[in-house]
Design an enzyme around this catalytic site. Structure first.
Site, short mmCIF file in Angstrom:
data_model
loop_
_atom_site.label_atom_id
_atom_site.label_comp_id
_atom_site.label_asym_id
_atom_site.label_seq_id
_atom_site.Cartn_x
_atom_site.Cartn_y
_atom_site.Cartn_z
N GLY A 73 26.57 59.93 31.77
CA GLY A 73 25.91 61.23 31.76
C GLY A 73 25.76 61.76 30.34
N LEU A 90 22.36 56.66 40.25
CA LEU A 90 22.98 55.54 39.55
C LEU A 90 24.04 54.88 40.42
CD1 LEU A 90 22.92 57.32 36.27
CD2 LEU A 90 23.00 54.84 36.21
N GLY A 91 23.91 53.58 40.60
CA GLY A 91 24.88 52.82 41.38
C GLY A 91 25.70 51.90 40.51
N SER A 92 25.90 50.67 40.98
CA SER A 92 26.75 49.73 40.25
C SER A 92 26.48 48.32 40.76
CB SER A 92 28.21 50.09 40.50
OG SER A 92 29.04 49.00 40.21
N SER A 93 26.71 47.33 39.88
CA SER A 93 26.45 45.94 40.28
C SER A 93 27.43 45.46 41.36
CB SER A 93 26.53 45.02 39.07
OG SER A 93 27.79 45.12 38.45
N CYS A 94 28.48 46.24 41.64
CA CYS A 94 29.43 45.80 42.68
C CYS A 94 28.87 45.99 44.09
CB CYS A 94 30.77 46.48 42.54
SG CYS A 94 30.74 48.23 42.91
N TYR A 147 34.09 51.63 46.87
CA TYR A 147 33.11 52.17 45.90
C TYR A 147 31.73 51.58 46.18
CZ TYR A 147 31.21 53.15 41.20
OH TYR A 147 30.44 53.58 40.14
N LYS A 157 28.17 53.46 47.08
CA LYS A 157 26.97 53.30 46.26
C LYS A 157 25.80 52.73 47.07
CE LYS A 157 28.30 55.00 42.35
NZ LYS A 157 27.64 56.22 41.85
N THR A 166 24.94 47.25 35.26
CA THR A 166 26.03 46.29 35.21
C THR A 166 27.29 46.96 34.64
OG1 THR A 166 26.59 44.09 34.44
CG2 THR A 166 25.41 45.49 32.87
N HIS A 211 38.17 50.46 32.87
CA HIS A 211 37.52 49.15 32.98
C HIS A 211 38.07 48.23 31.88
CE1 HIS A 211 34.50 51.61 35.20
NE2 HIS A 211 34.50 50.55 35.95
N LYS A 236 44.31 47.71 23.81
CA LYS A 236 45.39 46.72 23.68
C LYS A 236 45.34 46.03 22.31
CE LYS A 236 46.01 45.59 28.60
NZ LYS A 236 45.83 44.61 29.69
N ARG A 246 31.66 38.42 33.27
CA ARG A 246 31.08 39.76 33.42
C ARG A 246 29.94 39.94 32.43
NH1 ARG A 246 33.83 39.50 37.22
NH2 ARG A 246 35.31 40.99 38.11
N ASP A 288 41.65 39.15 39.74
CA ASP A 288 40.46 38.75 38.99
C ASP A 288 39.23 39.52 39.44
OD1 ASP A 288 41.28 36.84 37.16
OD2 ASP A 288 40.96 35.14 38.52
O1 GFB Z 1 36.29 46.07 34.31
P1 GFB Z 1 37.16 45.75 35.45
O2 GFB Z 1 38.33 46.64 35.66
O3 GFB Z 1 36.34 45.76 36.78
O4 GFB Z 1 37.72 44.25 35.29
P2 GFB Z 1 35.42 44.78 37.68
C1 GFB Z 1 36.90 43.17 34.94
C2 GFB Z 1 37.73 41.92 34.79
O5 GFB Z 1 38.56 42.06 33.64
C3 GFB Z 1 38.68 41.59 35.95
C4 GFB Z 1 39.88 41.68 33.95
O6 GFB Z 1 38.68 40.21 36.18
C5 GFB Z 1 40.03 42.05 35.42
O7 GFB Z 1 41.13 41.38 36.01
N1 GFB Z 1 40.83 42.32 33.03
C6 GFB Z 1 41.59 41.68 32.11
C7 GFB Z 1 41.11 43.64 32.95
N2 GFB Z 1 42.38 42.55 31.48
C8 GFB Z 1 42.11 43.77 31.97
C9 GFB Z 1 42.62 45.06 31.68
O8 GFB Z 1 43.51 45.25 30.84
N3 GFB Z 1 42.07 46.09 32.37
C10 GFB Z 1 41.10 45.91 33.31
N4 GFB Z 1 40.60 46.99 33.95
N5 GFB Z 1 40.62 44.69 33.62
C11 GFB Z 1 34.76 47.08 38.58
C12 GFB Z 1 34.76 47.70 39.94
O9 GFB Z 1 35.02 45.75 38.81
O10 GFB Z 1 33.53 47.13 37.92
C13 GFB Z 1 34.02 48.95 40.01
O11 GFB Z 1 36.09 47.82 40.39
C14 GFB Z 1 32.72 48.93 39.23
O12 GFB Z 1 33.78 49.26 41.33
C15 GFB Z 1 32.90 48.34 37.86
O13 GFB Z 1 31.74 48.23 39.92
C16 GFB Z 1 31.61 48.22 37.09
O14 GFB Z 1 34.22 44.31 36.92
O15 GFB Z 1 36.23 43.70 38.31
#
Ligand code: GFB
Length: 315
Positions: A24, A112-116, A143, A147, A171, A186, A194, A216, A276
């Site tokens: 936003g 706005l949605g999401s690739s999930c 989620y 969406k 994405t 995320h 980190k 990703r 994962d």
């Molecule tokens: O970005 P993320 O939390 O969401 O995680 P998703 C992406 C990948 O990064 C996963 C790994 O495989 C996580 O296990 N990862 C590695 C980490 N280290 C870390 C860390 O320290 N923190 C986090 N957060 N991840 C989300 C959805 O999925 O994507 C939402 O849950 C939304 O609904 C969003 O769609 C865009 O890509 O897995």
């Protein structure tokens, strides 16, 4: 040839719902050059989960167009831990705004949605017509369901009432204004934090969640905002439009890139006890590129910019 402008923004009252969030706020920045009137409302003014408040605010403010960027968002762990919040909050926000937009004759709305939203094992790169062709990724199905309901609401108001409501599916986004809290964020902001903290502490390694093998696709929030403004002006259609960069990388590769940008010379250790999520979600960029839009921020430059923002926010 870029699509023609069918909905000029100049002189219009544009509500950016969710203006304090990463997307936003990027849309608000992007709209400065459109010579429109941007209107916003913080949580203290209107609680978007309350239908009566949304209806009253919309009837009073009468926007011409709306960017619906308000949402409860979070990373994989937050999605998995708070399914009720992710489903309920997002259903309420989008339902209240879309219905009130129709009731008040709003000329255009972008949801706005999401690739999930796509099936966990969708064919890659994921085309828009893959929606609802298979089971969702369990960590974020709550989620995703919210969406998908938002996309369907926009389509339903178009079909039943002729409303010009459209949907964009970004994405994985990152950038200025991101959430850097390690439990709820995320992956991108988590890795930046980190790597930064490991650099300051002189640590040997950072630990990343999962196996590091998922792939990703990342897009900077300012590119996403530019695409949203492009679609608002130039697209009118029932089908949602993917908004991505067209490239993906593994989480391990991303971690190494972030360490490099941040200047942390240590190693990267995986923690396979953490989820994962979906193995891969690279979206097809064909539809949006076919309309004439392309991203302009390279991943490395975008990470450096996000890191600068993180450092400034901490100062
Ligand atoms: O970005 P993320 O939390 O969401 O995680 P998703 C992406 C990948 O990064 C996963 C790994 O495989 C996580 O296990 N990862 C590695 C980490 N280290 C870390 C860390 O320290 N923190 C986090 N957060 N991840 C989300 C959805 O999925 O994507 C939402 O849950 C939304 O609904 C969003 O769609 C865009 O890509 O897995």
């Amino acid at each position: 040839m870029p699509n023609e402008v069918i909905f000029p923004l100049e002189g219009k009252r544009i509500w950016v719902a969710g203006h304090r969030g990463m997307v936003g706020s990027a849309i608000v920045r992007r709209l400065v050059s459109e010579r429109c009137e941007v209107i916003t409302a913080g949580r203290e003014v209107v609680d978007l989960k309350r239908q009566d408040q949304v209806e009253a605010w919309m009837a009073r403010e009468k926007p011409d167009a709306i960017f619906l960027a308000a949402a409860k968002v979070g990373g994989i762990m937050a999605n998995d831990s708070y399914p009720a919040d992710f489903l309920y909050d997002n259903l309420m926000i989008e339902t209240n705004i879309i219905q009130a937009a129709h009731a008040n004759g709003v000329a255009k709305l972008l949801f706005l949605g999401s690739s999930c939203i796509y099936p966990k094992f969708a064919q890659q790169p994921i085309r828009e017509d893959s929606l609802l062709t298979g089971a969702l990724e369990p960590t974020n199905e709550w989620y995703a369901i919210a969406k998908i309901a938002g996309i369907k609401l926009a389509q339903a108001y178009r079909k039943q009432h002729g409303a010009d409501f459209i949907s964009a599916m970004p994405t994985n986004l990152y950038g200025q204004g991101d959430n850097f809290d390690l439990n709820s964020s995320h992956v991108m902001p988590a890795l930046i934090r980190k790597a930064h903290e490991a650099k300051l502490a002189g640590a040997d390694n950072i630990t990343i969640w999962g196996t590091g093998t998922p792939r990703r696709e990342f897009l900077n929030a300012d590119d996403c905002a530019d695409a949203c403004v492009f679609l608002m002006k130039a697209y009118s259609g029932s089908e949602h439009v993917n908004v991505g960069s067209g490239d993906d990388i593994t989480i391990l590769e991303l971690a190494q890139l972030v360490c490099d940008v941040v200047g942390f010379g240590g190693g990267v250790v995986t923690d396979p006890s953490k989820p994962d999520g979906t193995p891969r979600k690279l979206m097809s960029a064909d539809k949006l590129r076919g309309m004439g839009w392309e991203p302009s921020i390279a991943l490395r430059d975008g990470i450096a910019d996000a890191y600068r923002w993180f450092l400034a926010a901490q100062a």
